[in-house]
Design an enzyme around this catalytic site. Structure first.
Site, mmCIF file in Angstrom:
data_model
loop_
_atom_site.group_PDB
_atom_site.id
_atom_site.type_symbol
_atom_site.label_atom_id
_atom_site.label_comp_id
_atom_site.label_asym_id
_atom_site.label_seq_id
_atom_site.Cartn_x
_atom_site.Cartn_y
_atom_site.Cartn_z
ATOM 1 N N SER A 15 0.855 -1.187 0.000
ATOM 2 C CA SER A 15 0.000 0.000 0.000
ATOM 3 C C SER A 15 0.891 1.238 0.000
ATOM 4 C CB SER A 15 -0.894 -0.038 1.245
ATOM 5 O OG SER A 15 -1.692 1.109 1.326
ATOM 6 N N LYS B 205 -0.981 -0.894 -4.464
ATOM 7 C CA LYS B 205 -2.214 -0.161 -4.102
ATOM 8 C C LYS B 205 -1.839 1.284 -3.832
ATOM 9 C CE LYS B 205 -4.717 -0.110 0.263
ATOM 10 N NZ LYS B 205 -5.403 -0.966 1.265
ATOM 11 N N LEU B 206 -2.503 2.187 -4.545
ATOM 12 C CA LEU B 206 -2.254 3.612 -4.339
ATOM 13 C C LEU B 206 -3.341 4.195 -3.457
ATOM 14 C CD1 LEU B 206 -1.403 4.817 -7.988
ATOM 15 C CD2 LEU B 206 0.171 3.930 -6.229
ATOM 16 N N LYS B 207 -2.940 4.899 -2.430
ATOM 17 C CA LYS B 207 -3.903 5.644 -1.630
ATOM 18 C C LYS B 207 -4.334 6.855 -2.448
ATOM 19 C CE LYS B 207 -4.121 3.528 2.379
ATOM 20 N NZ LYS B 207 -5.395 3.000 2.898
ATOM 21 N N ASP C 56 -7.182 2.962 -3.052
ATOM 22 C CA ASP C 56 -7.924 2.949 -1.783
ATOM 23 C C ASP C 56 -8.202 4.384 -1.361
ATOM 24 O OD1 ASP C 56 -9.018 2.513 0.699
ATOM 25 O OD2 ASP C 56 -7.258 1.507 1.556
ATOM 26 N N ASN D 133 -10.305 5.285 1.333
ATOM 27 C CA ASN D 133 -10.639 5.448 2.761
ATOM 28 C C ASN D 133 -11.778 6.452 2.968
ATOM 29 O OD1 ASN D 133 -7.330 4.787 3.113
ATOM 30 N ND2 ASN D 133 -8.719 3.717 4.509
ATOM 31 N N GLU E 241 -11.099 0.656 -3.566
ATOM 32 C CA GLU E 241 -11.418 0.277 -2.188
ATOM 33 C C GLU E 241 -12.071 1.444 -1.446
ATOM 34 O OE1 GLU E 241 -7.936 -1.313 -0.296
ATOM 35 O OE2 GLU E 241 -8.784 -1.201 1.715
ATOM 36 N N ASP F 288 -13.860 -2.007 2.616
ATOM 37 C CA ASP F 288 -12.970 -2.214 3.760
ATOM 38 C C ASP F 288 -13.745 -1.759 5.005
ATOM 39 O OD1 ASP F 288 -11.097 -1.811 5.820
ATOM 40 O OD2 ASP F 288 -9.617 -0.791 4.601
ATOM 41 N N LYS G 239 -10.064 -7.458 7.389
ATOM 42 C CA LYS G 239 -9.099 -7.129 8.434
ATOM 43 C C LYS G 239 -9.656 -7.697 9.731
ATOM 44 C CE LYS G 239 -7.587 -2.734 6.454
ATOM 45 N NZ LYS G 239 -7.760 -1.266 6.538
ATOM 46 N N GLY H 266 -4.424 -4.779 5.852
ATOM 47 C CA GLY H 266 -3.428 -4.568 6.904
ATOM 48 C C GLY H 266 -3.675 -3.260 7.606
#
Ligand code: OSB
Ligand code: MG
Length: 373
Positions: free
Chosen positions: A135, A161-163, A189, A191, A214, A239, A263, A291
């Protein structure tokens, strides 16, 4: 199994580099470790709660408080016969899943160590090594991001995985595709940083062949994710929204996601995580192990989960050196893009006593049987 007591231990672990997400920039981990002591063995559980309630409502001080005030006393009042009984005893207390997960994992580890049984095998793992992704945080510039991705690809990571967040989405994805090609397994992702109104922006990611997006929307916005799935071709993965097997079943039934990130901390433990895995397999939904920047203790247990047959996508189980200069356990080292699944009794690893002592900031002993210390 007779529990003698529970130790709450706080450790401070600096990260090798700041990790920026849409909700925070982390420079270190303030980790709560739970050590369960029985007459025959001791076991470890890592609480994944962060310092602040920004990923979810949980945070590390609250986890410690609910453990000492409610969860550990509940085990004292109704001693469970085994780790499967822990969830039963803790059930009356709402939420606090990360705290519950750490306690259940510590008890499970102690129980399995005493019996000489490996956690991965108990959980149903079918592989002895798992493919790993990494990530990659939000960076100050595209060149900086490309350098970071290049480094991880050279190390052998099998998926990037790119935030992302509004303003850091299409451009970084395009830059990574242009530089490293279409064969790199790539996903993003958010968030929860977007709203349904951002559908056109997220649809602009479609041409780049991402594995998944995500958690684009708020954790409670299942219907928003359904709506988004009609407007964006890239599969949506949840997630934050998936807090239980029931939540997973509902999200799948509604059509809110086509992929699930599991998770164990977020869902209250590995036993619930296994149920989510099973729900997803039954519905043909691919799963991967997420994670929370765990130390080697949490990573060891996550690798067991990642080795379940339904975990068909590479997870965020990266090597120790992606996070810490010195891990709490023997370091997990990437080989051909994979990490080994521990096969020693319990979670299969123990903290290095000298490292543990050096990073510990506080300990607290909660006796469970009278007259112990
Ligand atoms: O959303 O997956 C997430 C880290 C902390 C909190 C939330 C997330 C993450 C990561 C990194 O993406 C996962 C890892 O490498 O442990
Ligand atoms: Mg995530």
């Amino acid at each position: 199994m007779r529990l003698t007591g529970i130790e709450l231990r706080r450790v401070r672990m600096p990260l090798v580099a700041p990790f920026r997400t849409s909700f925070a920039t982390m420079t270190g981990r303030d980790v709560l470790l739970v050590r369960a002591v029985t007459a025959d063995a001791e076991g470890w559980g890592e609480c994944v709660a962060m310092a602040d309630p920004l990923y979810s409502s949980e945070y590390v001080e609250a986890a410690a408080e609910v453990l000492r005030r409610y969860l550990v006393p509940a085990l004292a009042a109704r001693p469970p016969v085994d780790a499967v009984g822990v969830g039963e005893v803790l059930r009356p207390y709402k939420g606090h899943r990360m705290a519950k997960a750490a306690l259940e994992t510590a008890v499970l580890d102690a129980e399995l160590r005493a019996a000489g049984r490996a956690f991965a095998r108990e959980l149903g793992a079918t592989r002895d090594r798992v493919p790993c992704g990494v990530s990659v945080g939000i960076m100050d510039s595209i060149p900086q991001l490309l350098d970071a991705v290049e480094g991880y690809l050279e190390q052998g990571y099998l998926r990037i995985k790119l935030k992302i967040e509004p303003g850091w989405d299409v451009a970084p994805v395009r830059a990574v595709r242009e530089r490293f090609g279409d064969d790199v397994l790539l996903q993003v992702d958010a968030n929860t940083a977007y709203t349904v109104g951002d559908a056109p922006r997220l649809a602009a990611l479609d041409p780049f062949g991402l594995l998944l997006i995500e958690q684009p929307l708020d954790e409670e916005d299942l219907l928003g994710h359904v709506e988004l799935s009609h407007r964006v071709r890239t599969p949506i993965c949840l997630d934050e929204s998936i807090v239980s097997a029931r939540a997973a079943a509902d999200a799948i039934r509604l059509g809110a996601c086509r992929v699930v990130n599991i998770k164990p901390g977020r869902v209250g433990g590995y036993l619930e995580a296994r149920r989510i895995h099973d729900v997803c397999v039954a519905n043909g939904v691919p799963v991967w192990c997420g994670g929370m920047l765990e130390t080697g203790l949490g990573r060891a247990a996550n690798l067991a989960l990642a080795a379940l047959p339904g975990c068909t996508l590479p997870g965020d189980t990266s090597a120790s050196d992606r996070y810490f200069r010195t891990d709490l356990t023997a370091p997990f080292v990437l080989r051909d893009g994979h990490l080994p699944v521990p096969d020693a009794p319990g979670i299969g690893v123990t903290p290095d006593p000298a490292v543990l002592a050096a990073v510990t900031t506080a300990t607290e002993w909660l006796p469970l049987s009278p007259g112990t210390d």
